[in-house]
Design a protein around this motif. Structure first.
Motif, PDB file in Angstrom:
ATOM      1  N   ARG A 230      15.120  97.610 -42.573  1.00 12.11           N
ATOM      2  CA  ARG A 230      13.929  97.108 -41.898  1.00 12.11           C
ATOM      3  C   ARG A 230      12.672  97.810 -42.432  1.00 12.11           C
ATOM      4  O   ARG A 230      11.652  97.182 -42.680  1.00 12.11           O
ATOM      5  CB  ARG A 230      14.051  97.321 -40.398  1.00 12.11           C
ATOM      6  N   SER A 231      12.809  99.116 -42.631  1.00  7.71           N
ATOM      7  CA  SER A 231      11.663  99.873 -43.116  1.00  7.71           C
ATOM      8  C   SER A 231      11.248  99.414 -44.520  1.00  7.71           C
ATOM      9  O   SER A 231      10.073  99.245 -44.816  1.00  7.71           O
ATOM     10  CB  SER A 231      12.016 101.357 -43.116  1.00  7.71           C
ATOM     11  N   ARG A 232      12.258  99.184 -45.368  1.00  4.89           N
ATOM     12  CA  ARG A 232      11.935  98.761 -46.735  1.00  4.89           C
ATOM     13  C   ARG A 232      11.288  97.381 -46.732  1.00  4.89           C
ATOM     14  O   ARG A 232      10.305  97.139 -47.412  1.00  4.89           O
ATOM     15  CB  ARG A 232      13.197  98.721 -47.593  1.00  4.89           C
ATOM     16  N   VAL A 233      11.861  96.462 -45.955  1.00  4.21           N
ATOM     17  CA  VAL A 233      11.303  95.109 -45.916  1.00  4.21           C
ATOM     18  C   VAL A 233       9.864  95.157 -45.416  1.00  4.21           C
ATOM     19  O   VAL A 233       8.964  94.524 -45.994  1.00  4.21           O
ATOM     20  CB  VAL A 233      12.140  94.178 -45.025  1.00  4.21           C
ATOM     21  N   SER A 234       9.629  95.951 -44.348  1.00  2.00           N
ATOM     22  CA  SER A 234       8.275  95.955 -43.802  1.00  2.00           C
ATOM     23  C   SER A 234       7.286  96.506 -44.823  1.00  2.00           C
ATOM     24  O   SER A 234       6.188  95.962 -44.989  1.00  2.00           O
ATOM     25  CB  SER A 234       8.216  96.754 -42.503  1.00  2.00           C
ATOM     26  N   ALA A 235       7.671  97.533 -45.575  1.00  2.00           N
ATOM     27  CA  ALA A 235       6.768  98.071 -46.597  1.00  2.00           C
ATOM     28  C   ALA A 235       6.480  97.010 -47.644  1.00  2.00           C
ATOM     29  O   ALA A 235       5.340  96.814 -48.070  1.00  2.00           O
ATOM     30  CB  ALA A 235       7.379  99.307 -47.249  1.00  2.00           C
ATOM     31  N   PHE A 236       7.515  96.286 -48.054  1.00  2.00           N
ATOM     32  CA  PHE A 236       7.320  95.285 -49.093  1.00  2.00           C
ATOM     33  C   PHE A 236       6.421  94.158 -48.599  1.00  2.00           C
ATOM     34  O   PHE A 236       5.542  93.682 -49.319  1.00  2.00           O
ATOM     35  CB  PHE A 236       8.677  94.716 -49.562  1.00  2.00           C
ATOM     36  N   VAL A 237       6.639  93.745 -47.352  1.00  2.00           N
ATOM     37  CA  VAL A 237       5.856  92.630 -46.818  1.00  2.00           C
ATOM     38  C   VAL A 237       4.384  93.005 -46.693  1.00  2.00           C
ATOM     39  O   VAL A 237       3.494  92.232 -47.076  1.00  2.00           O
ATOM     40  CB  VAL A 237       6.434  92.190 -45.460  1.00  2.00           C
ATOM     41  N   VAL A 238       4.129  94.214 -46.209  1.00  2.00           N
ATOM     42  CA  VAL A 238       2.730  94.666 -46.086  1.00  2.00           C
ATOM     43  C   VAL A 238       2.072  94.687 -47.464  1.00  2.00           C
ATOM     44  O   VAL A 238       0.958  94.212 -47.668  1.00  2.00           O
ATOM     45  CB  VAL A 238       2.688  96.067 -45.435  1.00  2.00           C
ATOM     46  N   SER A 239       2.825  95.209 -48.421  1.00  2.00           N
ATOM     47  CA  SER A 239       2.303  95.319 -49.772  1.00  2.00           C
ATOM     48  C   SER A 239       2.045  93.922 -50.360  1.00  2.00           C
ATOM     49  O   SER A 239       1.031  93.692 -51.035  1.00  2.00           O
ATOM     50  CB  SER A 239       3.324  96.089 -50.591  1.00  2.00           C
ATOM     51  N   ALA A 240       2.958  92.997 -50.085  1.00  2.00           N
ATOM     52  CA  ALA A 240       2.792  91.632 -50.588  1.00  2.00           C
ATOM     53  C   ALA A 240       1.559  90.974 -49.981  1.00  2.00           C
ATOM     54  O   ALA A 240       0.814  90.271 -50.667  1.00  2.00           O
ATOM     55  CB  ALA A 240       4.042  90.804 -50.277  1.00  2.00           C
ATOM     56  N   ALA A 241       1.346  91.222 -48.682  1.00  2.00           N
ATOM     57  CA  ALA A 241       0.184  90.618 -48.034  1.00  2.00           C
ATOM     58  C   ALA A 241      -1.102  91.095 -48.692  1.00  2.00           C
ATOM     59  O   ALA A 241      -2.027  90.298 -48.933  1.00  2.00           O
ATOM     60  CB  ALA A 241       0.175  90.973 -46.547  1.00  2.00           C
ATOM     61  N   ALA A 242      -1.145  92.392 -49.040  1.00  2.00           N
ATOM     62  CA  ALA A 242      -2.333  92.907 -49.738  1.00  2.00           C
ATOM     63  C   ALA A 242      -2.497  92.200 -51.081  1.00  2.00           C
ATOM     64  O   ALA A 242      -3.605  91.813 -51.469  1.00  2.00           O
ATOM     65  CB  ALA A 242      -2.220  94.413 -49.931  1.00  2.00           C
ATOM     66  N   ALA A 243      -1.375  92.012 -51.774  1.00  2.00           N
ATOM     67  CA  ALA A 243      -1.452  91.324 -53.069  1.00  2.00           C
ATOM     68  C   ALA A 243      -1.969  89.892 -52.886  1.00  2.00           C
ATOM     69  O   ALA A 243      -2.719  89.382 -53.728  1.00  2.00           O
ATOM     70  CB  ALA A 243      -0.083  91.309 -53.744  1.00  2.00           C
ATOM     71  N   GLY A 244      -1.579  89.248 -51.790  1.00  2.00           N
ATOM     72  CA  GLY A 244      -2.059  87.898 -51.521  1.00  2.00           C
ATOM     73  C   GLY A 244      -3.568  87.869 -51.340  1.00  2.00           C
ATOM     74  O   GLY A 244      -4.265  87.009 -51.904  1.00  2.00           O
TER      75      GLY A 244
END
Lengths: 404, 452
Positions: A230-244
């Motif tokens: 869960r922690s890894r997914v949340s980090a990736f999703v936050v990071s992806a949103a910034a990239a968006g």
């Protein structure tokens, strides 16, 4: 007077959100001041710096705080950019810009969840491989759906006219008419500030502490009750949103979303910006983005002025960038911000009498506060390297060397 | 609780202070006259245009000087620069020296956008001259037209630079566009090889699409396969294999020089030997020869004779015709003002469009303005004489460039004429033999065009 100072210092170390907002406000003032005093061209360069900074900021949270390496952030930016391009395809497009940016973020976020699910099971070189595939595949999608996504030539982006209230507000505040370039620069920097405040808050919250725990020791983190996946997914999703968000700003700045703008090189460039600036630091991400934006043009101009032919001068830029990269890795392996912060911490360690530690950090926060503000100059809300109340700040610095 | 309240009060105070600070430097209301006065390039008369002074004119261009597209293409600006230097040495145009600023975009539209910003906003160029590439120039064509910057002689044969001047009033094409190249090739094949089974090998963008439209006007029944490749993907094995499987014994290829070399290598490997017909863009024998030996790591002997027997087209004389008076002029210019290295077809290309731009400057007259040069080009563009084998099509209704070309067969690295110069226009315009006499003309003695 002294009481006021103590109270202010207490507030400073107590309220993380307040501190970030204050730095953000200062950042905004700096942005307005800088943007108003430079030319249209510099404003567009500032906008480029901002979108690279947003993406690098997202990546530095993922890589620096959670220890995951993504080679696919360029592709995530492409998703944000194409979403923007599809929504802003002609001047009559009626979607307001904030909604467009939001849509770009949401679409990228959804893709981030899908990729992040893979990220939860992979780490290290395996995750790098998986995201590499993303970087290679996404531009291919644009080529395959030629009718909808414009193929090789991409989609043009038509930035809607500047709303009257923005013109009025800008004139009221600055006394100058708002040019298009300046408008784009403001948009990009405003997005950057909002993104950085959110990222900074998140990384200092419980979520951020979990990310760091997972990065530092998986087993210990799991024993402490942190769910790794869960922690890894949340980090990736936050990071992806910034990239968006970065992709949306890129589309608005460049006025085009084309596959050749989102090659693997872009992803690697982002990673190198993060490494140059210092892993895990938002200020570092901003410094890396500034180097990426200004170095090529400055070096090329120097080359031309020194009498080199156009081709030689153009070849100089990648060379100098490479040399700077090698030098930073050799001389400052923790990145620019990481090294400066390390030096400051060391000096503080020397000068502060051991009594300071015995009396407790919270009791005497003024000294530490003043040093920490002086280290993060510039419009950077996120990089406050932590006052002595935050045990993470030193951990961040030390772990950097090993991750790179 | 009290502390919390206190904290938010401080926060509000800080925010208010900030807002006040901003407001304090505020400047009251804005004049609401929609003040977008400088848009659209409506610069008044006189020599007040950006980039123009009493004794200089600054122009700019974007080219791939580094990266995959650099071989060949990076030589174009060196040729153009040599010719501008030659003109400057003879006193310039109306006493103005031409200053030519080139920026590298690495064939990446994102970079094109940023270097064009630099050229227009920072360098304040008067005009863009010869910016290269379809995807790259697409990224900036809106910007240039919004800013009212003359965008002359885009180095690309895409139709979009000239088929609708009302959309892009400041943009002009230069080379023969891909559609009429397709038409001329299509008609030639239909008349001379009516039994050929034709395969098409196309770049998957405007280049291939425009050309296919032209070819199919004449050859729709004869085409047995149409294969596309994506620029950047170097594996063309599947496409060539499909062409072979379709039984095509004549392949019309619309691709860049790298893909000429790649398609030749793959065909060699597969033992596929159709009659090849390459577009002008992809048929520079010297460059393809050197690419062939590089890609095959020396297994295939490169050199200019590697494309012998291949059909192609030409619309300006090249270095394979050393006796042509234009090529003699270019040789002289290159010897006097060029950098190191030989005169190549890419340098000739650069010089040829530089020559046309000097003609445009002459036509625009002493009071140079951005709108003035565009009007002058629309007025007299179709009558200009220059190295091009067929006249330009410039008018108020069309900003497309050279109207025709001839078909040649490559022998010993040089083109041997198979047809006279054929001219036509886009759409269903008829293909006719050119009677303008542009083919046989020679440059003026001085090498600098005279004012009309």
């Amino acid at each position: 007077m002294a009481a006021l100072r103590t109270r202010a210092a207490g507030w400073w170390s107590g309220s993380i959100l307040g501190r970030h907002l204050l730095v953000a406000l200062l950042g905004l003032v700096v942005v307005v001041a800088v943007s108003e005093s430079v030319s249209d061209f510099r404003n567009l360069q500032l906008a480029s710096m901002a979108y690279l900074g947003i993406a690098a900021g997202g990546l530095t949270v993922l890589t620096g705080l959670n220890g995951q390496i993504s080679l696919g952030h360029g592709a995530l930016m492409a998703i944000g950019a194409y979403t923007t391009a599809l929504l802003l395809d002609d001047r009559e497009a009626s979607t307001p810009l904030p909604l467009v940016v939001l849509a770009a973020v949401v679409v990228t976020l959804v893709v981030g969840i899908a990729v992040g699910a893979a990220a939860a099971r992979l780490h290290g070189p395996y995750l790098a491989g998986a995201t590499l595939a993303l970087a290679v595949a996404v531009p291919g999608i644009a080529l395959y759906f030629k009718e909808q996504l414009g193929g090789e030539q991409g989609l043009r982006v038509v930035v809607p006219d500047i709303p009257t209230w923005a013109l009025d507000l800008a004139y009221f505040v600055t006394g100058q008419d708002l040019t298009r370039s300046r408008y784009v620069a403001y948009l990009a920097w405003f997005t950057l500030i909002v993104t950085f405040v959110l990222l900074a808050n998140l990384s200092r919250s419980r979520v951020g502490r979990r990310w760091r725990a997972v990065r530092d020791d998986e087993v210990a983190a799991e024993l402490a009750g942190v769910r790794l996946g869960r922690s890894r997914v949340s980090a990736f999703v936050v990071s992806a949103a910034a990239a968006g968000a970065a992709g949306a700003m890129m589309a608005v700045t460049v006025r085009l979303a084309a596959p050749s703008g989102f090659t693997l090189t872009l992803s690697l460039t982002l990673l190198s910006a993060v490494v140059l600036g210092g892993l895990g630091s938002l200020a570092g991400a901003l410094i890396g983005a500034a180097l990426l934006t200004f170095l090529p043009q400055v070096v090329t101009d120097l080359g031309v002025d020194a009498g080199l032919s156009d081709i030689r001068a153009a070849e100089l830029a990648p060379l100098v960038y490479g040399v700077v990269m090698v030098l930073v890795v050799l001389l400052a392996p923790a990145g620019i911000v990481g090294t400066v912060r390390g030096a400051v911490l060391r000096r503080r360690g020397r000068s502060a009498p051991p009594a300071a530690t015995t009396t407790g950090a919270a009791a005497d926060p003024t000294t530490s506060t003043s040093t920490s503000t002086s280290t993060d100059a510039g419009p950077d809300p996120g990089a406050s390297p932590g006052t002595s109340t935050d045990p993470d700040s030193t951990a961040t610095t030390t772990s950097k060397g090993s991750t790179t | 609780m009290r502390r919390r309240l206190h904290r938010s009060a401080t926060l509000v105070a800080a925010a208010t202070a900030g807002a006040l600070l901003l407001g304090a430097c505020g400047a009251g209301g804005r004049d609401d006259d929609g003040g977008d006065g400088d848009g659209g390039g409506g610069d008044g008369g006189g020599a007040s245009a950006p980039g123009v002074t009493e004794d200089s004119i600054k122009i700019g261009a974007h080219f791939p000087l580094t990266g995959v597209a650099a071989p060949g293409y990076s030589e174009i600006p060196t040729g153009a620069k040599a010719y501008f230097d030659y003109v400057n040495a003879q006193g310039g145009i109306y006493g103005r020296q031409i200053e030519y600023v080139v920026r590298d975009d690495g064939y990446n539209p994102t970079n094109t956008s940023s270097v064009t910003n630099e050229l227009v906003l920072e360098e304040e160029i008067f005009a863009m001259v010869g910016g290269l590439g379809t995807p790259t120039h697409s990224a900036v064509v809106d910007f240039l037209n919004d800013e009212g910057v003359p965008d002359f002689f885009v180095s690309s044969g895409s139709l979009q630079w000239g088929d609708d001047p009302s959309a892009y009033p400041y943009t002009f094409g230069w080379q023969t566009d891909y559609e009429i190249e397709g038409k001329i090739i299509g008609q030639y094949v239909a008349e001379n090889m009516p039994d050929a089974k034709v395969g098409l090998f196309l770049q998957d963008d405007d280049f291939g699409d425009d050309a296919e439209k032209g070819v199919r006007q004449f050859l729709d029944d004869q085409v047995v396969a149409a294969e596309r490749y994506t620029s950047g993907n170097t594996d063309v094995g599947p496409q060539i294999a499909k062409l072979q499987a379709s039984g095509a014994d004549m392949v019309l290829s619309f691709n860049t020089p790298s893909y000429t070399a790649l398609s030749q290598l793959v065909a060699l490997k597969l033992g596929y030997e159709p009659q090849w017909f390459y577009t002008n863009v992809g048929s520079d024998a010297d460059l393809v020869g050197s690419l062939l030996s590089r890609f095959s790591e020396g297994a295939v002997e490169g050199g200019s004779s590697s494309l012998d027997g291949v059909l192609t087209t030409e619309y300006i004389p090249g270095v394979d015709q050393p006796d042509d008076p234009w090529v003699q002029l270019w040789q002289k210019v290159w010897d006097e003002h060029g950098e190191k290295g030989e005169l190549t077809n890419y340098r000739v290309y650069g010089m040829s469009h530089a020559y046309a731009f000097v003609q445009a400057l002459q036509a625009a007259g002493e009071d140079l303005t951005r709108d003035g040069i565009v009007e002058a080009m629309e007025e007299i563009g179709a009558d200009l004489e220059g190295p091009q084998l067929a006249p330009f099509r410039y008018s108020g209704d069309s900003h497309l460039g050279i109207s025709g070309m001839r078909i040649v067969e490559i022998k010993d690295g040089a083109g041997e004429d198979l047809t006279p110069v054929l001219v036509t226009d886009i759409g269903d315009a008829e293909i006719t033999e050119d009677d303008s006499g542009q083919d046989g003309d020679a440059p003026p003695e001085s090498g600098v065009p005279e004012a009309p």
